[in-house]
Design a protein around this motif. Sequence first.
Motif, PDB file in Angstrom:
ATOM      1  N   ASN A   1      43.675 -54.572   7.745  1.00 52.61           N
ATOM      2  CA  ASN A   1      43.518 -53.158   8.091  1.00 52.61           C
ATOM      3  C   ASN A   1      42.373 -52.947   9.078  1.00 52.61           C
ATOM      4  OD1 ASN A   1      44.727 -50.575   7.669  1.00 52.61           O
ATOM      5  ND2 ASN A   1      42.868 -49.928   6.608  1.00 52.61           N
ATOM      6  N   VAL A   2      41.360 -53.786   9.011  1.00 56.40           N
ATOM      7  CA  VAL A   2      40.296 -53.739  10.026  1.00 56.40           C
ATOM      8  C   VAL A   2      40.917 -53.956  11.403  1.00 56.40           C
ATOM      9  CG1 VAL A   2      38.265 -54.918  10.947  1.00 56.40           C
ATOM     10  CG2 VAL A   2      38.439 -54.494   8.487  1.00 56.40           C
ATOM     11  N   LEU A   3      41.766 -54.969  11.511  1.00 53.47           N
ATOM     12  CA  LEU A   3      42.426 -55.268  12.782  1.00 53.47           C
ATOM     13  C   LEU A   3      43.357 -54.141  13.196  1.00 53.47           C
ATOM     14  CD1 LEU A   3      43.003 -57.313  15.047  1.00 53.47           C
ATOM     15  CD2 LEU A   3      44.782 -58.297  13.575  1.00 53.47           C
ATOM     16  N   ARG A   4      44.165 -53.670  12.240  1.00 54.61           N
ATOM     17  CA  ARG A   4      45.169 -52.642  12.541  1.00 54.61           C
ATOM     18  C   ARG A   4      44.525 -51.349  13.044  1.00 54.61           C
ATOM     19  NH1 ARG A   4      47.602 -52.612   7.856  1.00 54.61           N
ATOM     20  NH2 ARG A   4      49.341 -53.958   8.464  1.00 54.61           N
ATOM     21  N   VAL A   5      43.440 -50.937  12.396  1.00 57.85           N
ATOM     22  CA  VAL A   5      42.809 -49.654  12.726  1.00 57.85           C
ATOM     23  C   VAL A   5      41.969 -49.741  13.998  1.00 57.85           C
ATOM     24  CG1 VAL A   5      41.150 -47.915  11.956  1.00 57.85           C
ATOM     25  CG2 VAL A   5      42.809 -48.861  10.335  1.00 57.85           C
ATOM     26  N   LEU A   6      41.168 -50.794  14.120  1.00 59.05           N
ATOM     27  CA  LEU A   6      40.209 -50.862  15.219  1.00 59.05           C
ATOM     28  C   LEU A   6      40.819 -51.312  16.541  1.00 59.05           C
ATOM     29  CD1 LEU A   6      37.072 -52.326  13.410  1.00 59.05           C
ATOM     30  CD2 LEU A   6      37.822 -49.959  13.614  1.00 59.05           C
ATOM     31  N   LYS A   7      41.968 -52.004  16.484  1.00 60.66           N
ATOM     32  CA  LYS A   7      42.560 -52.485  17.735  1.00 60.66           C
ATOM     33  C   LYS A   7      43.061 -51.340  18.611  1.00 60.66           C
ATOM     34  CE  LYS A   7      47.331 -53.195  16.206  1.00 60.66           C
ATOM     35  NZ  LYS A   7      48.413 -54.178  15.983  1.00 60.66           N
ATOM     36  N   GLU A   8      43.226 -50.157  18.017  1.00 61.61           N
ATOM     37  CA  GLU A   8      43.687 -48.999  18.782  1.00 61.61           C
ATOM     38  C   GLU A   8      42.671 -48.603  19.855  1.00 61.61           C
ATOM     39  OE1 GLU A   8      44.317 -46.031  15.845  1.00 61.61           O
ATOM     40  OE2 GLU A   8      45.927 -47.124  14.815  1.00 61.61           O
ATOM     41  N   THR A   9      41.393 -48.844  19.563  1.00 64.00           N
ATOM     42  CA  THR A   9      40.355 -48.445  20.510  1.00 64.00           C
ATOM     43  C   THR A   9      39.672 -49.625  21.190  1.00 64.00           C
ATOM     44  OG1 THR A   9      38.797 -48.330  18.656  1.00 64.00           O
ATOM     45  CG2 THR A   9      39.875 -46.270  19.323  1.00 64.00           C
ATOM     46  N   ASN A  10      39.579 -50.759  20.483  1.00 63.34           N
ATOM     47  CA  ASN A  10      38.889 -51.920  21.050  1.00 63.34           C
ATOM     48  C   ASN A  10      39.500 -53.205  20.473  1.00 63.34           C
ATOM     49  OD1 ASN A  10      37.083 -53.922  21.903  1.00 63.34           O
ATOM     50  ND2 ASN A  10      35.324 -52.539  21.773  1.00 63.34           N
ATOM     51  N   PRO A  11      40.606 -53.692  21.062  1.00 62.93           N
ATOM     52  CA  PRO A  11      41.313 -54.865  20.524  1.00 62.93           C
ATOM     53  C   PRO A  11      40.435 -56.111  20.386  1.00 62.93           C
ATOM     54  CG  PRO A  11      42.635 -53.750  22.179  1.00 62.93           C
ATOM     55  CD  PRO A  11      41.281 -53.117  22.226  1.00 62.93           C
ATOM     56  N   ALA A  12      39.580 -56.377  21.368  1.00 62.20           N
ATOM     57  CA  ALA A  12      38.740 -57.575  21.329  1.00 62.20           C
ATOM     58  C   ALA A  12      37.754 -57.518  20.168  1.00 62.20           C
ATOM     59  CB  ALA A  12      37.992 -57.731  22.647  1.00 62.20           C
TER      60      ALA A  12
ATOM     61  N   LYS B   1      37.462 -59.773  16.404  1.00 66.94           N
ATOM     62  CA  LYS B   1      36.219 -60.408  15.956  1.00 66.94           C
ATOM     63  C   LYS B   1      35.804 -59.892  14.577  1.00 66.94           C
ATOM     64  CE  LYS B   1      34.428 -61.194  20.641  1.00 66.94           C
ATOM     65  NZ  LYS B   1      33.405 -60.791  21.636  1.00 66.94           N
ATOM     66  N   LEU B   2      35.906 -58.589  14.389  1.00 65.87           N
ATOM     67  CA  LEU B   2      35.500 -58.001  13.108  1.00 65.87           C
ATOM     68  C   LEU B   2      36.459 -58.391  11.991  1.00 65.87           C
ATOM     69  CD1 LEU B   2      34.294 -54.422  14.145  1.00 65.87           C
ATOM     70  CD2 LEU B   2      32.968 -56.523  13.867  1.00 65.87           C
ATOM     71  N   ALA B   3      37.746 -58.522  12.318  1.00 67.34           N
ATOM     72  CA  ALA B   3      38.728 -58.938  11.314  1.00 67.34           C
ATOM     73  C   ALA B   3      38.446 -60.370  10.865  1.00 67.34           C
ATOM     74  CB  ALA B   3      40.140 -58.826  11.883  1.00 67.34           C
ATOM     75  N   ILE B   4      38.141 -61.246  11.817  1.00 70.94           N
ATOM     76  CA  ILE B   4      37.820 -62.637  11.476  1.00 70.94           C
ATOM     77  C   ILE B   4      36.548 -62.701  10.638  1.00 70.94           C
ATOM     78  CG2 ILE B   4      37.080 -64.858  12.430  1.00 70.94           C
ATOM     79  CD1 ILE B   4      38.929 -64.264  14.830  1.00 70.94           C
ATOM     80  N   THR B   5      35.552 -61.910  11.026  1.00 70.96           N
ATOM     81  CA  THR B   5      34.303 -61.860  10.261  1.00 70.96           C
ATOM     82  C   THR B   5      34.561 -61.386   8.836  1.00 70.96           C
ATOM     83  OG1 THR B   5      33.048 -61.353  12.275  1.00 70.96           O
ATOM     84  CG2 THR B   5      31.973 -60.883  10.182  1.00 70.96           C
ATOM     85  N   THR B   6      35.430 -60.395   8.691  1.00 69.74           N
ATOM     86  CA  THR B   6      35.775 -59.874   7.368  1.00 69.74           C
ATOM     87  C   THR B   6      36.428 -60.943   6.507  1.00 69.74           C
ATOM     88  OG1 THR B   6      36.078 -57.636   8.239  1.00 69.74           O
ATOM     89  CG2 THR B   6      37.095 -58.121   6.118  1.00 69.74           C
ATOM     90  N   VAL B   7      37.373 -61.690   7.086  1.00 73.57           N
ATOM     91  CA  VAL B   7      38.046 -62.761   6.345  1.00 73.57           C
ATOM     92  C   VAL B   7      37.024 -63.783   5.844  1.00 73.57           C
ATOM     93  CG1 VAL B   7      39.577 -64.754   6.555  1.00 73.57           C
ATOM     94  CG2 VAL B   7      40.275 -62.553   7.491  1.00 73.57           C
TER      95      VAL B   7
END
Length: 208
Positions: free
Chosen positions: A48-59, A63-69
């Motif tokens: 969900n971090v990836l899904r939500v944040l990629k709308e405004t800043n995919p890169a 990074k944040l999704a990987i950090t979360t994992v």
Amino acid sequence: MDFLLNINVQFYILSYLIGGIPFGLLIAKLFTGKDIRESGSGSIGATNVLRVLKETNPALAKKLAITTVVLDALKGVVLLIIAKLIGLSIETLWAIAIFSVIGHCYSPYLKFEGGKGVATGAGVLLVMLPIETLIAFITWFIVGKVLKISSLSSLLALCALILSSFIIHPDIDGIKTHAPIFIIAFVIVYKHIPNIVRLFQGKESKVI
């Protein structure tokens, strides 16, 4: 209250409290100011971090999704390694693994809401059953690449882990039962019920 002096109990409490830290929510809030619970699936996990944040800043989202994992996985791993080093029993280690996953899924900091438990479950199972977890990871990667449905890849990976555990470890070392694996699996599957319903309805979102 003497039971609180028991080192096993202390580790159980710690594993639940540390497992409950909502890294995805905190990271997204810190770097973007967004509350990811208000968008997408409403989960606090990496997907969900990836899904939500990629709308405004995919890169940044990636990074944040990987950090979360990584952080969600480490929540259980660190405590298990410490517990191993100080010689706690295998039964205690499995209990720490379970409490870490429960803490993530039912966080005391989020009114007992939380994530789906996949990353934290993968982390603790990597320590306890490394070969089976590697098989699960390969399954997750292949299904994710082909179908691009996070929930389905996670659930099939969990099935692969359970099946391989019976083949590789018919009797789990030290406890002679697969019960801890089934408890972790039950929690993860239960948290995925909305996803399972959407899968059957053909409405589950893909991660592109």
